[in-house]
Scaffold this active site. Sequence first.
Site, mmCIF file in Angstrom:
data_model
loop_
_atom_site.group_PDB
_atom_site.id
_atom_site.type_symbol
_atom_site.label_atom_id
_atom_site.label_comp_id
_atom_site.label_asym_id
_atom_site.label_seq_id
_atom_site.Cartn_x
_atom_site.Cartn_y
_atom_site.Cartn_z
ATOM 1 N N ASN A 1 -9.652 39.476 45.024
ATOM 2 C CA ASN A 1 -9.744 37.785 45.221
ATOM 3 C C ASN A 1 -9.094 37.003 44.499
ATOM 4 O OD1 ASN A 1 -11.319 35.838 43.356
ATOM 5 N ND2 ASN A 1 -11.864 37.832 42.792
ATOM 6 N N PHE B 1 -11.822 29.445 41.564
ATOM 7 C CA PHE B 1 -12.914 28.566 41.242
ATOM 8 C C PHE B 1 -13.524 27.560 42.284
ATOM 9 C CE2 PHE B 1 -12.506 29.003 36.242
ATOM 10 C CZ PHE B 1 -12.943 30.105 36.339
ATOM 11 N N SER C 1 -10.816 34.433 34.411
ATOM 12 C CA SER C 1 -10.526 34.468 35.495
ATOM 13 C C SER C 1 -9.137 34.487 35.839
ATOM 14 C CB SER C 1 -11.016 33.394 36.588
ATOM 15 O OG SER C 1 -10.396 33.379 37.786
ATOM 16 N N ASN D 1 -7.075 33.560 38.382
ATOM 17 C CA ASN D 1 -6.841 32.803 39.418
ATOM 18 C C ASN D 1 -6.649 31.474 39.253
ATOM 19 O OD1 ASN D 1 -6.737 35.111 41.374
ATOM 20 N ND2 ASN D 1 -8.979 35.080 41.281
ATOM 21 N N THR D 2 -6.947 30.917 37.826
ATOM 22 C CA THR D 2 -6.758 29.723 37.560
ATOM 23 C C THR D 2 -5.417 29.802 36.421
ATOM 24 O OG1 THR D 2 -8.943 28.911 37.658
ATOM 25 C CG2 THR D 2 -7.563 27.565 36.438
ATOM 26 N N LYS E 1 -16.815 35.641 28.883
ATOM 27 C CA LYS E 1 -16.499 36.799 29.541
ATOM 28 C C LYS E 1 -14.878 36.931 29.526
ATOM 29 C CE LYS E 1 -17.285 38.046 34.566
ATOM 30 N NZ LYS E 1 -17.719 37.713 35.859
ATOM 31 N N ASN F 1 -14.269 40.708 33.359
ATOM 32 C CA ASN F 1 -13.961 40.160 34.588
ATOM 33 C C ASN F 1 -12.699 41.079 35.388
ATOM 34 O OD1 ASN F 1 -13.239 37.871 36.401
ATOM 35 N ND2 ASN F 1 -13.725 36.540 34.744
#
Length: 342
Positions: free
Chosen positions: A109, A113, A172, A174-175, A203, A232
């Site tokens: 993915n 967010f 994450s 993805n940021t 996390k 994560n």
Amino acid sequence: MNLAAALMPVMRRLDPETAHNLSLRALRLGLAGRDATPDDPILATRAFGCVLKNPIGLAAGFDKNAAALTALGRLGFGFVEAGTVTPRPQPGNPRPRLFRLEEDAAVINRMGFNNAGLEVFLANLRRAGRTTAAVGANVGINKEGADPERDYPALVNALSPHADYLTINISSPNTPGLRDLQSEARLTAILSAITTDKPVFVKIAPDLSPEGLEAVVGVAMARNIAGLIISNTTLARPDTLRSPRKTETGGLSGAPLFGPSTAMLARAHQLCGGKLTLIGAGGISAPEQALAKILAGASLVQLYTGFAYGGPALIPALKSGLAALLRARGFSSLAQAVGAGA
């Protein structure tokens, strides 16, 4: 549960994000049923200041806006973590951004967010009231205009009265720049600014170096936070991946994450000497994998990709299987197994 099981093959034929959104809608409409089987007493444990009926939790990312907490609580989870929520709404990355790697029992993915923001999340959390499962709130920062030392404490302050625990998501992939917050200096600054009487977890990424993990564990212990969620999604792409989707950018979760995340979990348990509560996440789809996380040092475990593939029927299967495995190993309680080694 029968209706949910019947719908699973249909869902798998849909685009994964469309299927996910429909799953949330079905949950809110009460179409997923409930797990009415009493939990085996051997699974009971204490965490977040609550007595949990079992250690099986739902990881953040499934219910980003806390829109289906009551329904999710009926499925048999011991705890459910909603989010990640950011201060302001944001659409996330362009679609498609969620990919099934069915040959690998995995998902990639790059959601970014996507969520409706704090105001909607908070309203949903209040509306849900108490569920049969403990509730966690996973918080993050917006892609633009973020000030981590300001935003994380503000989110924690707003959500603390309505959640059993809070999770600081600094991992994450993805940021842009988010994982830089795992550095000793940045993490110390963020945690130093947080004041709450609720348990706080951090996390972390499975891609941290050994030195990075040691630094994070040190900061967590120095700042007296409750524990860590390990882990994560990963940016790594193991050579064993077979799906043609393996080249998609984003975080990889599911079966390929089990090994590295469990190894990191065991190392974190060793580093903290059992003084932090560790939540094991990554690649759990069978009771044996849940037990492996617990033996490595996890007090609790979380599902995401396994739940996406297995559906609600996975939860009672995990619970009954884990209870049987604990007894077969000679344990009389879950707590005895935590960190007991393989």
